[in-house]
Design a protein around this motif. Structure first.
Motif, mmCIF file in Angstrom:
data_model
loop_
_atom_site.group_PDB
_atom_site.id
_atom_site.type_symbol
_atom_site.label_atom_id
_atom_site.label_comp_id
_atom_site.label_asym_id
_atom_site.label_seq_id
_atom_site.Cartn_x
_atom_site.Cartn_y
_atom_site.Cartn_z
ATOM 1 N N LEU A 516 0.419 -1.333 0.339
ATOM 2 C CA LEU A 516 -0.051 -0.234 -0.056
ATOM 3 C C LEU A 516 0.200 1.002 0.215
ATOM 4 N N ASN A 517 2.054 1.814 0.789
ATOM 5 C CA ASN A 517 2.598 2.522 0.962
ATOM 6 C C ASN A 517 3.446 3.034 -0.507
ATOM 7 N N ALA A 518 4.111 1.363 -0.201
ATOM 8 C CA ALA A 518 4.752 1.502 -1.786
ATOM 9 C C ALA A 518 3.958 2.380 -3.098
ATOM 10 N N SER A 519 2.542 1.399 -3.509
ATOM 11 C CA SER A 519 1.785 2.192 -4.220
ATOM 12 C C SER A 519 0.795 3.528 -4.388
ATOM 13 N N ASN A 520 1.179 4.240 -2.737
ATOM 14 C CA ASN A 520 0.634 5.545 -2.966
ATOM 15 C C ASN A 520 1.083 6.415 -3.284
ATOM 16 N N LEU A 521 2.209 6.063 -2.048
ATOM 17 C CA LEU A 521 3.883 7.369 -2.387
ATOM 18 C C LEU A 521 4.295 7.729 -3.701
ATOM 19 N N GLU A 549 12.815 -1.526 -4.253
ATOM 20 C CA GLU A 549 11.951 -2.838 -4.649
ATOM 21 C C GLU A 549 10.361 -2.065 -4.638
ATOM 22 N N TYR A 550 10.323 -0.814 -4.721
ATOM 23 C CA TYR A 550 8.899 -0.611 -5.052
ATOM 24 C C TYR A 550 7.650 -0.718 -5.820
ATOM 25 N N LEU A 551 9.107 -0.630 -6.528
ATOM 26 C CA LEU A 551 7.492 -0.962 -7.961
ATOM 27 C C LEU A 551 7.501 -2.945 -7.605
ATOM 28 N N ASP A 552 8.649 -3.266 -7.250
ATOM 29 C CA ASP A 552 8.271 -5.353 -6.805
ATOM 30 C C ASP A 552 6.695 -5.057 -6.128
ATOM 31 N N ASN A 553 6.809 -4.359 -4.667
ATOM 32 C CA ASN A 553 6.183 -3.956 -3.610
ATOM 33 C C ASN A 553 4.669 -3.389 -4.034
ATOM 34 N N LEU A 554 4.143 -2.750 -4.468
ATOM 35 C CA LEU A 554 2.979 -2.050 -5.639
ATOM 36 C C LEU A 554 2.595 -3.146 -6.440
ATOM 37 N N MET A 555 3.012 -3.976 -7.421
ATOM 38 C CA MET A 555 3.107 -5.334 -7.940
ATOM 39 C C MET A 555 2.496 -6.807 -7.322
ATOM 40 N N ARG A 556 2.841 -6.008 -5.842
ATOM 41 C CA ARG A 556 2.829 -7.506 -5.432
ATOM 42 C C ARG A 556 1.323 -8.142 -5.317
ATOM 43 N N PRO A 557 0.769 -9.304 -6.128
ATOM 44 C CA PRO A 557 -0.671 -9.751 -5.950
ATOM 45 C C PRO A 557 -1.337 -9.789 -4.648
ATOM 46 N N ILE A 558 -2.186 -9.770 -5.017
ATOM 47 C CA ILE A 558 -3.291 -9.309 -3.723
ATOM 48 C C ILE A 558 -3.259 -10.542 -2.678
ATOM 49 N N SER A 559 -3.504 -11.650 -4.171
ATOM 50 C CA SER A 559 -3.528 -12.985 -3.697
ATOM 51 C C SER A 559 -2.109 -13.486 -2.020
ATOM 52 N N GLU A 560 -0.874 -12.885 -2.143
ATOM 53 C CA GLU A 560 0.256 -12.713 -1.953
ATOM 54 C C GLU A 560 0.091 -11.498 -0.168
ATOM 55 N N ILE A 561 -1.266 -11.739 0.113
ATOM 56 C CA ILE A 561 -1.031 -10.400 1.005
ATOM 57 C C ILE A 561 -1.627 -11.262 2.181
#
Length: 734
Positions: A516-521, A549-561
């Motif tokens: 979330l924080n990576a996506s928002n920022l 890793e902010y691109l990796d963070n924001l691209m992480r699939p929701i299924s992995e959360i």
């Protein structure tokens, strides 16, 4: 900057992608709402209800005949003694019905009416009749609960005892030209022509009866069943998959079956599910005594505590938007903020006050976003003025405190801190007239950047555009200057305003705040660069994506959360106990800047995949705003029908009535899960508590007994006008 730094994104081409998308044509739908009437007299018990062709409604009670006084939507009326016919005051009325759209009464002496010039006056021989049903040619079958008598043209045609020993309900059936009589444990049919009885069905614990064209509907204390009229055989099994199973009455009204119960009323839909009318949003009290057709295709629901008249009006989404617009402007604007009406007494909107909120900046951003989209679509002068007024409040959040670039949560006149929410968060200003609220969070920050970007792009007013861009730059420069933190008056980062890699990447990868924080920022930095052109914002964004890793963070699939592992820190465990629906709100508001102002087409395509992946997880909630924000990407699949369902089904009454559904037998409960989806299918918004977009729409019970009214500005007007701006919802037809 590598491959990710190549090219630019054309915002205009993004907004035109929706041309291949499905469009909802805004034609009229049925909007239901309730006008309620409470009992004025204490120790009064309602008994029966009827109405006539003139729209007159009469309630029979233990205190005599009552009629509705005053009463309009959101302003309940009362039931008061009926004094219209002063010469009838001496009559002790014990039963009431509607015959040929006229009111007919039975008292200790006769069946009579004030219609037909008062000529109907058929004397009877029963001691205290309370049940009455009309047959052909002004014939009436009445009962005192054990005996029955058939009257017509002033004559007693037949009199006798009930075959079952008791009489609970009498219904006349034009198909068989006979009266159907329900006893405690059987159903009999009486033929006026032959004056004979026929037993049709027997079973214990019968409570209610409706007669349809080809079958009977019988209520019990544990569901209802269909019975063949011709042979008395049950049709299928007893129906227990109901909102409530203790059935008190059944009526067929305009082709729909209506059921009363000890827990509200419900009507059968064509698909076999039910519209449920329970809770103070719909009816006073819970125990339904009687249901009947009302004036102008309404339905009257009589309860132990009063009367509800459910109206079914045709309305377009555009008309609903106009209704909500008036609601917001009339009683939900505080100092330019989009605010709740709080401290109300039992849903009385004249008793509330405009309350401050931790999220004044966020709720106002969302309302203001709706007004930006409305202006972009309609060019309405009042929408532009509303934008000016709310932007002024948002600007003052920055200037009322002495922390450069830091947006306050809220502000209010001084001297009232102890009466405000979270009094420990309030700080004095240099002006003795005002205080401001500290500890601003990331929720507010993403809301600010979302709406300033939308306004800078879509409002063709140079002053508002430049002020919006200045606010974007002010906030984001504060974030840059403070090492990617929101730093409060005390020189310390706020609890939630933290986007620094040291904080973000300290979370295990499955913890939602990391994504979330990576996506928002990244969304905020892209927005700042898009409108200011300052390289620092672009450079910082690429540094975070490529080195942290902010691109990796924001691209992480929701299924992995999911939940943090046992060896994680306590903060990460707390953050990941279950899915946080406030995060959804922050994600989707951020997606506006993430997708729309993407640095280049490569990133934009990646962001689109991330947005759709998130939307796929949200689909069961049928959340109108999330579906329509997803439409921004140009995808053909974004559940437009479900978004429209959300908009159409949201109640006009936004008072926070207590609504309970966990007792229902017509819902499928799920095992506890991370996303807190409690049922297989989400219930319609008008059967749930009023909530904003940051709440879990699968929560079955909630509300606060009508102590607040929420604003439609963020709840409804934002998704509607977003849909209109994206072109996936049409203007009203005609």
């Amino acid at each position: 900057m590598g491959l990710l730094g190549c090219g630019e994104t054309n915002t205009e081409s993004v907004s035109s992608e929706n041309r291949s998308q499905e469009i909802h044509q805004d034609t009229p739908f049925i909007q239901d709402y309730s006008i309620k009437y409470t009992l004025e007299q204490e120790d009064t018990r309602p008994l029966q209800i009827a109405s006539d062709r003139n729209g007159a409604i009469r309630v029979l009670s233990t205190a005599g005949l009552l009629l509705p006084r005053k009463g309009q939507f959101l302003y309940p009326g009362t039931l008061v003694p009926d004094t219209r016919y002063r010469t009838s005051k001496h009559k002790i009325i014990s039963g009431i019905t509607s015959y040929d759209q006229q009111l007919v009464y039975v008292d200790q002496q006769a069946v009579y009416s004030n219609a037909w010039a008062g000529k109907l006056f058929d004397e009877h021989a029963l001691s205290s009749p309370r049940l009455i049903a009309g047959g052909p040619d002004l014939s009436f079958l009445i009962s005192d609960g054990t005996s029955l008598e058939l009257l017509q043209n002033g004559n007693s045609i037949w009199k006798g005892e009930a075959p079952a020993g008791t009489v609970e309900v009498i219904r006349f059936d034009p198909q068989t030209a006979a009266f159907w009589v329900l006893g405690a444990d059987r159903v009999d049919v009486f033929s006026p022509e032959s004056q004979s009885w026929r037993q049709v069905y027997t079973a214990p614990d019968l409570t209610a009866l409706a007669v349809l064209e080809d079958k009977l509907v019988l209520g019990t204390s544990d569901g209802f069943l269909y019975v063949d009229k011709s042979n008395g055989e049950p049709i299928g099994a007893i129906q227990r998959r109901l909102p409530a199973t203790d059935i008190s009455c059944i009526r067929e009204i305009d082709g729909r079956l209506w059921f009363g119960s000890d827990m509200g009323a419900f009507a059968l839909r064509e698909d076999g599910t039910y519209d449920y009318y329970h809770g103070e949003r719909w009816i006073p009290g819970s125990a339904v005594i009687d249901i009947t057709a009302g004036p102008e295709q309404s339905v009257l629901i009589l309860t132990d505590e009063g009367l509800a008249q459910i109206h079914f009006d045709t309305m377009t989404l555009e008309e609903k938007a106009s209704f909500y617009q008036e609601q917001v402007r009339d009683r939900h604007i505080r100092l330019g903020f989009n605010a709740s009406l709080s401290g109300m007494n039992g849903g009385d909107i004249t008793t509330g006050y405009l309350s401050d909120s931790d999220n004044d900046g966020l709720w106002t951003s969302m309302y203001l976003g709706g007004e930006v989209f409305r202006y972009a679509v309609t060019k309405a002068p009042d929408a532009l003025q509303n934008c000016r007024e709310s932007l002024e409040a948002m600007e003052r959040l920055f200037t009322i405190n002495n922390v450069p670039g830091f947006p306050s949560r809220s502000f209010e006149r001084s001297g009232y801190i102890e009466q405000l929410s979270d009094p420990h968060r309030w700080q004095p200003t240099g002006d003795p007239e005002w205080d401001w609220k500290s500890t601003t969070s990331s929720d507010e920050a993403i809301g600010h950047i979302f709406v300033y970007g939308a306004m800078a792009e879509l409002v063709d007013d140079e002053d508002l555009q430049q002020r919006s861009i200045a606010l974007i730059d002010t906030l984001m420069q504060h974030v840059i200057d403070n090492d990617l933190y929101l730093v409060d008056f005390d020189g310390k980062p706020t609890t939630w305003g933290r986007w620094n890699p040291e904080y973000v990447n300290a979370r295990p990868k499955m913890v939602g705040d990391r994504k979330l924080n990576a996506s928002n920022l990244i969304a905020m930095l892209q927005t700042a660069y898009h409108f200011t052109g300052k390289e620092i914002y672009k450079e910082k964004a690429f540094e975070l994506m490529e080195e942290h890793e902010y691109l990796d963070n924001l691209m992480r699939p929701i299924s992995e959360i999911g939940t943090a592992p046992e060896d994680a820190d306590d903060w990460s465990k707390m953050l990941s106990e279950n899915w946080n629906h406030s995060d959804d709100e922050m994600y989707f508001l951020g997606y506006w800047g993430l997708y729309r102002y993407a640095f280049n087409d490569t990133l934009q395509a990646m962001y689109k995949d991330a947005i759709i992946d998130h939307w796929e997880a949200e689909r069961p909630e049928k959340e109108g705003a999330w579906n329509l924000f997803t439409a921004m990407t140009g995808t053909d699949s974004f559940d437009l029908a479900e978004a429209v369902w959300y908009l159409q089904e949201y109640p006009l009454d936004l008072i926070t009535w207590t609504m309970n559904n966990s007792h229902r037998k017509d819902i499928d409960l799920l095992e506890p899960n991370f996303r807190q989806q409690f049922t297989e299918a989400v219930l319609p918004p008008d059967e749930l508590r009023i909530s904003r977009h940051n709440a879990n729409r699968f929560t079955l019970d909630g509300g606060n007994d009508g102590r607040s009214e929420y604003s439609a500005g963020d709840i409804w007007l934002l998704p509607y006008w977003l849909g209109r701006y994206l072109g996936v919802i049409s203007p009203a037809a005609g």
